[in-house]
Design an enzyme around this catalytic site. Structure first.
Site, PDB file in Angstrom:
ATOM      1  N   HIS A  48      18.589 -23.604  -7.861  1.00 45.82           N
ATOM      2  CA  HIS A  48      18.105 -24.412  -6.738  1.00 45.82           C
ATOM      3  C   HIS A  48      18.885 -24.083  -5.464  1.00 45.82           C
ATOM      4  O   HIS A  48      20.073 -24.379  -5.361  1.00 45.82           O
ATOM      5  CB  HIS A  48      18.277 -25.892  -7.100  1.00 45.82           C
ATOM      6  CG  HIS A  48      17.795 -26.849  -6.073  1.00 45.82           C
ATOM      7  ND1 HIS A  48      18.643 -27.634  -5.332  1.00 45.82           N
ATOM      8  CD2 HIS A  48      16.540 -27.162  -5.661  1.00 45.82           C
ATOM      9  CE1 HIS A  48      17.944 -28.408  -4.529  1.00 45.82           C
ATOM     10  NE2 HIS A  48      16.661 -28.139  -4.697  1.00 45.82           N
ATOM     11  N   ASP A  77      13.484 -21.845  -0.256  1.00 47.61           N
ATOM     12  CA  ASP A  77      12.723 -22.757   0.594  1.00 47.61           C
ATOM     13  C   ASP A  77      12.424 -21.984   1.874  1.00 47.61           C
ATOM     14  O   ASP A  77      13.331 -21.373   2.456  1.00 47.61           O
ATOM     15  CB  ASP A  77      13.547 -24.009   0.943  1.00 47.61           C
ATOM     16  CG  ASP A  77      13.772 -24.901  -0.269  1.00 47.61           C
ATOM     17  OD1 ASP A  77      12.797 -25.200  -0.978  1.00 47.61           O
ATOM     18  OD2 ASP A  77      14.931 -25.302  -0.489  1.00 47.61           O
ATOM     19  N   HIS A  90      16.230 -24.728   3.950  1.00 47.76           N
ATOM     20  CA  HIS A  90      15.627 -25.900   3.297  1.00 47.76           C
ATOM     21  C   HIS A  90      14.875 -26.797   4.261  1.00 47.76           C
ATOM     22  O   HIS A  90      13.810 -27.319   3.943  1.00 47.76           O
ATOM     23  CB  HIS A  90      16.697 -26.723   2.575  1.00 47.76           C
ATOM     24  CG  HIS A  90      16.131 -27.948   1.929  1.00 47.76           C
ATOM     25  ND1 HIS A  90      16.106 -29.179   2.556  1.00 47.76           N
ATOM     26  CD2 HIS A  90      15.518 -28.124   0.737  1.00 47.76           C
ATOM     27  CE1 HIS A  90      15.523 -30.063   1.768  1.00 47.76           C
ATOM     28  NE2 HIS A  90      15.154 -29.454   0.656  1.00 47.76           N
ATOM     29  N   GLU A 182       9.293 -21.961  -2.232  1.00 48.31           N
ATOM     30  CA  GLU A 182       8.653 -23.201  -1.760  1.00 48.31           C
ATOM     31  C   GLU A 182       8.221 -23.054  -0.311  1.00 48.31           C
ATOM     32  O   GLU A 182       9.008 -22.674   0.557  1.00 48.31           O
ATOM     33  CB  GLU A 182       9.606 -24.407  -1.885  1.00 48.31           C
ATOM     34  CG  GLU A 182       8.911 -25.670  -1.367  1.00 48.31           C
ATOM     35  CD  GLU A 182       9.747 -26.939  -1.447  1.00 48.31           C
ATOM     36  OE1 GLU A 182      10.834 -26.923  -2.047  1.00 48.31           O
ATOM     37  OE2 GLU A 182       9.289 -27.952  -0.880  1.00 48.31           O
TER      38      GLU A 182
END
Ligand code: G3P
Ligand code: CA
Length: 359
Positions: A48, A77, A90, A182
């Site tokens: 992550h 991200d 992010h 993402e």
């Protein structure tokens, strides 16, 4: 897409720079169908934001460390710059993880925030990325025991640069570590005149990465964006519907309570391959007798044919009623049977899986 066999995973574990967990003899872990967990069937480890438990999130060093730790996938991200370049960050804001306020003190919007989309890639390259700061004023970090606050050691990477890093390490280390991308705030980007889904697919295409066999997941909180990826852009990459909480104010007007119903899961299954729920949507604590309170979300998602990759597994932010990181993994992997985990601590997760996998 399931976790393939990694003959070289052991090498990655040995190279890990932070093998801090000492686990005991192999347990008899089994999958939902009762079969032993093997290298082919065990859950995937998604680093992550990289090995973000040890180095500033989404920096190339954090990604290299996660690769060395043997993560199956590294998470990116993505937001866009003013010149529509996908960068690995992010937040749509630069405030909490870069020195933007020092380098460009006059470039905040009226709300006081520095938006990545207001800066060209050339300008982004002037920034340094540091450990995430806690909300508010001051230099305290979001996770006090992690990498220290201080000047950043590296910059904000582009998606293309991160692909170059991962592909290079895959070659030099003989690995097949994948990407787990993402798309952040697609409705925000749309309002700014940008198509983040198309921009990401263009970078992947330029890198020769467009097939499911290329080991890439695309994830998003916004259902219309995933449907657009599948139906209009016709990607063949596996798609993951992230499921947040309605109180978070995610971009778009998605009702996540509905998405968790049987009807919602059936809808998701028409365009996606899996869900990425919040960890507390699966486990909410312990009852008066100490029993773990586990929802039926994973079982219902599996019945709908969906993979389940919950977020976020953190040694230093355990859910209520969980005492150790291993206990957390035993619950979600050994008992609940998720298909993968987003974790800030890929080394601990790989080590756990090694300890419970049947050769
Ligand atoms: O993408 C899964 C998880 O990372 C979603 O939460 O806020 O960390 O991107 P966030
Ligand atoms: Ca994410």
């Amino acid at each position: 897409m399931r976790c393939p066999s990694y003959v070289t995973r052991v090498l990655g574990v040995l190279l890990s720079l932070a093998c801090t967990a000492a686990f005991g003899a192999a347990a008899d872990a089994r999958r939902e169908d009762g079969k032993p967990m093997t290298a082919e069937t065990r859950p995937i480890v998604i680093a992550h934001r990289g090995a973000s438990g040890y180095l500033p999130e989404h920096t190339l060093p954090a990604k290299a460390l996660a690769h060395g730790m043997g993560a199956d996938f590294l998470e990116q991200d993505i937001v866009l710059t003013k010149d529509a370049v996908p960068i690995v960050l992010h937040d749509i804001l630069l405030d909490s993880t870069t020195n933007v306020a020092t380098v460009f003190p006059d470039r905040a919007r009226a709300d006081g925030h520095f938006y990545a989309i207001d800066f060209t890639l050339t300008e982004i390259r002037e920034l340094r990325a540091h450990e995430r700061r806690a909300p508010g004023e001051g230099d305290s970090t979001a996770f006090p025991a992690r990498f220290p606050a201080g000047p950043g050691l590296s910059g904000v990477p582009t998606l293309a640069e991160e692909i170059q890093l991962i592909e290079g390490l895959n070659r030099s280390r003989g690995m097949r570590t994948g990407l787990y991308i993402e798309l952040k705030a697609p409705q925000f980007h749309k309002a700014e005149g940008m198509d983040i889904a198309r921009a990401v697919l263009d970078v992947l295409k330029d890198a020769g990465l467009a097939e499911a066999s290329d080991r890439i997941y695309l994830q998003c909180f916004d259902p219309p964006t995933l449907q657009y990826l599948k139906d209009t852009l016709q990607t063949s990459l596996p798609l993951i519907q992230l499921i947040g909480d309605n109180s978070w104010g995610e971009d778009g007007d998605t009702n996540y309570d509905y998405l968790r119903t049987d009807e919602g899961l059936a809808e998701i299954a028409r365009y996606a391959d899996g869900i990425g729920p919040w960890i507390l949507q699966i486990y909410s604590g312990r009852d008066e007798s100490g029993e773990a309170m586990v929802t039926d979300l994973v079982a219902r998602a599996h019945r709908a044919g969906l993979l389940v990759h919950p977020f976020t597994f953190r040694r230093d932010a355990l859910p209520p009623g969980i005492s150790t990181y291993r206990e957390l993994l035993e619950l979600f992997i050994g008992q609940v049977g998720v298909d993968g985990v987003f974790t800030d601590f890929p080394d601990l997760t790989v080590n756990y899986l090694e300890s419970v996998t049947t050769p």
